[in-house]
Every structure is written in C-alpha cells, then in structure tokens.
Design a protein around this motif. Structure first.
Motif, short mmCIF file in Angstrom:
data_model
loop_
_atom_site.label_atom_id
_atom_site.label_comp_id
_atom_site.label_asym_id
_atom_site.label_seq_id
_atom_site.Cartn_x
_atom_site.Cartn_y
_atom_site.Cartn_z
N THR A 21 8.20 30.68 -25.99
CA THR A 21 7.97 32.04 -25.08
C THR A 21 8.22 31.74 -23.60
N SER A 22 7.98 32.64 -22.72
CA SER A 22 7.74 32.40 -21.41
C SER A 22 6.90 31.69 -21.08
N SER A 23 5.75 31.68 -21.74
CA SER A 23 4.48 30.67 -21.29
C SER A 23 4.97 29.29 -21.84
N TYR A 24 5.67 29.16 -22.85
CA TYR A 24 6.21 27.88 -23.12
C TYR A 24 6.93 27.28 -22.11
N TYR A 25 8.05 28.08 -21.65
CA TYR A 25 9.14 27.59 -20.52
C TYR A 25 8.19 27.33 -19.31
N ALA A 26 7.33 28.30 -18.98
CA ALA A 26 6.33 27.87 -17.79
C ALA A 26 5.68 26.53 -17.65
N LYS A 27 5.19 26.21 -18.90
CA LYS A 27 4.46 25.02 -18.96
C LYS A 27 5.33 23.83 -19.12
N CYS A 28 6.58 24.16 -19.38
CA CYS A 28 7.73 23.00 -19.49
C CYS A 28 8.07 22.67 -18.16
N LEU A 29 8.14 23.71 -17.17
CA LEU A 29 8.32 23.62 -15.97
C LEU A 29 7.64 22.61 -14.97
N PHE A 30 6.23 23.01 -15.18
CA PHE A 30 5.23 22.24 -14.62
C PHE A 30 5.19 20.86 -15.32
N GLY A 31 5.43 20.62 -16.29
CA GLY A 31 5.43 19.24 -17.13
C GLY A 31 6.72 18.48 -16.36
N TRP A 296 9.53 10.84 -19.94
CA TRP A 296 9.37 11.40 -21.10
C TRP A 296 7.83 11.40 -21.68
N TRP A 297 7.10 10.17 -21.71
CA TRP A 297 5.78 10.07 -22.04
C TRP A 297 4.86 11.08 -21.39
N ILE A 298 5.02 11.29 -20.12
CA ILE A 298 4.07 12.18 -19.44
C ILE A 298 4.42 13.68 -19.70
N TYR A 299 5.70 13.75 -19.89
CA TYR A 299 6.19 15.34 -20.16
C TYR A 299 5.62 15.60 -21.51
N ASP A 300 5.91 14.68 -22.55
CA ASP A 300 5.26 15.11 -23.88
C ASP A 300 3.77 15.16 -24.05
N ALA A 301 3.32 14.16 -23.26
CA ALA A 301 1.81 14.11 -23.09
C ALA A 301 1.07 15.69 -22.57
N TRP A 302 1.87 15.96 -21.61
CA TRP A 302 1.52 17.47 -21.22
C TRP A 302 1.71 18.47 -22.35
N LYS A 303 2.66 18.42 -22.91
CA LYS A 303 3.35 19.41 -23.96
C LYS A 303 2.14 19.24 -25.07
N THR A 304 1.81 18.09 -25.38
CA THR A 304 1.13 17.98 -26.69
C THR A 304 -0.34 18.21 -26.04
N ALA A 305 -0.83 18.11 -24.86
CA ALA A 305 -2.28 18.57 -24.30
C ALA A 305 -2.34 20.07 -24.42
N ASN A 306 -1.12 20.68 -24.33
CA ASN A 306 -1.19 22.27 -24.44
C ASN A 306 -0.54 22.83 -25.61
N GLY A 307 -0.52 21.93 -26.61
CA GLY A 307 -0.29 22.52 -27.99
C GLY A 307 1.17 22.75 -28.30
N LEU A 308 2.25 22.21 -27.48
CA LEU A 308 3.50 22.46 -27.67
C LEU A 308 4.28 21.25 -28.34
#
Length: 318
Positions: A21-31, A296-308
C-alpha cells in the motif's frame, strides 16, 4: 485510498503476504534513509582513505599505511572529513534507491503480468533497481561532489566545513562543474553497482531459501531471517565493488584540481584502466561488502519492526 484496495485481477502489489500500500512504500522510503545514511556515514574513515588511495596512490599505498598517513598529517579529524555531506547525500540517495525500487518492481511486474513477472524476475529486479538509482543519483550528486573534494584536497587548500565547502564549490562552478558535473560518471558507477546490489541480493536470498533454508520463511525466527539478509547483502556487495570500481575511481579523479578541464575519457586514458580498477580495490571490497550487508540488514530490520517482513526471494513460485 482507492489504489490500496485489492484488485480483482493479479496485481504485484498484493501478490505477497504483505500488501504494498502507500503506507508500505512510505515506510520503505524511510527505511532507505536509515540503510544508506547510517552506513555510509559510519564508514567515512574508510572512504577518506579509499578516495586518497585513488587520487594519490604514490602517497597512500594501502589501507593501513593510508590510515597512518592521514592520522599523522591531519589527526583524527582528518578521518571524519566529509561526514555531513555524506550523511545528507546518502540519506537522500537511499530513500530513492530502496523506496523507488519497491515501486518500480511492482510497476514493471504489473506491466509484464504474473507469469512473465516470475519468469523474467531477474530483468524486473535489474530494471527496477536501475530506474530507482537514476533518480537517487540526481539527489546524491551535489553532496558527493562536495564530499570528494573535501576528502581529497590537500589540508589547508579547501574548506572542510560543509557550508563553506558547498559555497566555494558553487561560487567556482565553472571550475568545479558543481552541482551536477559528476552526474554522468556517478550514473556509470552507481547504476551498474545498484543493479548488481539488488539482483545479487534477490538471487542470493532466493538461493538460500530454496537450497539451504528450505522450510517456509515464516518458520524461521526474525533473527535467522535477518542473518540471511546480511549474508546475501554481503555477497552482493563484493560483486558490486568489482563491477563499479573503475567508475568510482574516475569520480575521485575528477576532484583533483589538475583534472578540472579534462573529459572523462582523457582522465581514464591518463590514469590507465588497470589503475582505475586496482587502486583502492581491496579497501573498497571490504568497505562495500560490509556496507551492503549492513544496509540490507538495517533496511530489513526496519521493515520487520514495522511488520513488513524481510526482502527478496518473493517472486519465485514455491
């Protein structure tokens, strides 16, 4: 929002367990901001030595001797030169690199359709990451030019404070070609680098989950998944460093005052392809391998923390 509703026909945005969703993309941008801004700033000392090894290999003959030379002549502060343009520039670059990659990947997959998106997923990964990097480098370029000039100038000949350095680069734009004079070599360095980084990562993750860790991904702990993310990123990083080394060296060479009126081809000819490839290569492999794994670890840690969930390997049919 209307675009976030699950459509009737196949849509890559809703093909996986996490809706894009748009929320998913926004969180990926910040990640992406976190992934690139934090890591590039953390390895500024390595970057200072690497850039000087590229522009003055006679003086900076290796990683350890390079560190010793900088510390002896400039003190600890010499190893942190350019940290602020690095932090700002690579945060902006990371936002577009990672965030737009997610958007382009879904867009191109939808253009191809479900079957072809899976069959030609390697091309989708390459096209998406290359497209994202095109825009990411436009955001990065002015900051990269300031960073390299600050890091490679002889002490006392150029400001080291970010604001002063930016102003001087801008005031002498005819000489420095600021703010986008390095964009072409930056594209030539970063687009192949990013394609290798994302394709290599996606392929490594897919290989790990299909050949080594063969249970469904959800059955592995978050720690195990993030370990696979780091290993995949590190392997991709080594490949990245090898592919983009000559162009990276060329960007550093352009910061030398004696090269200000020369074209890219002339600089490459004078330096020589062997030197463009070899000068600083070992240091860059260590730097980029570690950097890419951590990103990649930081990006995925951020995604995981946000349930992505974690990235990579989702396109292939299980």
């Amino acid at each position: 929002m209307a675009q976030d509703k699950v459509p009737q026909k196949w849509d890559a945005r809703f093909a996986g367990p996490i809706p894009h969703t748009s929320s998913y993309y926004a969180k990926c941008l910040f990640g992406g901001v976190l992934a690139c801004g934090v890591t590039h700033t953390a390895v500024v000392p390595l970057d200072v030595v690497k850039c000087n090894m590229q522009t003055n290999p006679q003086k900076y003959r290796g990683l350890i001797p390079g560190f010793s030379t900088v510390l002896k002549e400039q003190g600890v502060g010499g190893l942190t030169k350019g940290w602020l343009p690095t932090a700002i520039g690579y945060s902006a670059q990371g936002m577009f690199k990672f965030g737009l990659n997610e958007i382009f990947k879904d867009t191109y997959s939808n253009i191809l359709g479900e079957e072809n998106a899976i069959k030609y997923r390697g091309l989708v990964w390459a096209a998406a990451s290359g497209s994202a990097e095109f825009f990411a480098d436009i955001a990065l370029c002015p900051f990269e030019m300031v960073k390299v000039r600050v890091q490679t100038s002889t002490p006392g000949t150029f400001p080291t404070a970010f604001g002063e350095a930016w102003s001087k680069m801008s005031a002498n734009r005819v000489e420095t070609r600021f703010p986008f004079g390095s964009l072409a070599p930056l594209w030539s360095r970063q687009i192949p680098y990013t394609i290798a980084k994302f394709v290599g990562f996606e392929a490594a993750v897919e290989l790990f989950y299909s050949r080594v860790f063969t249970k469904p991904r959800s059955q592995y702990s978050k720690t195990q998944q993030l370990g696979i993310t780091f290993a995949s990123g590190y392997l991709a990083g080594i490949f990245c460093a090898l592919i983009s080394q000559p162009a990276d060296n060329l960007v550093s060479q352009m910061a030398k005052p004696e090269n200000r009126d020369k074209g890219f081809g002339q600089i490459a000819k004078e330096v020589g392809m062997r030197n463009l490839f070899m000068n600083g290569l070992g240091t860059r492999i260590i730097m980029i391998g570690t950097l890419t794994g951590l990103q990649w670890w930081i990006y995925d840690a951020w995604k995981t923390a946000n349930g992505l969930g974690t990235s990579g390997g989702q396109a292939a049919k299980k």
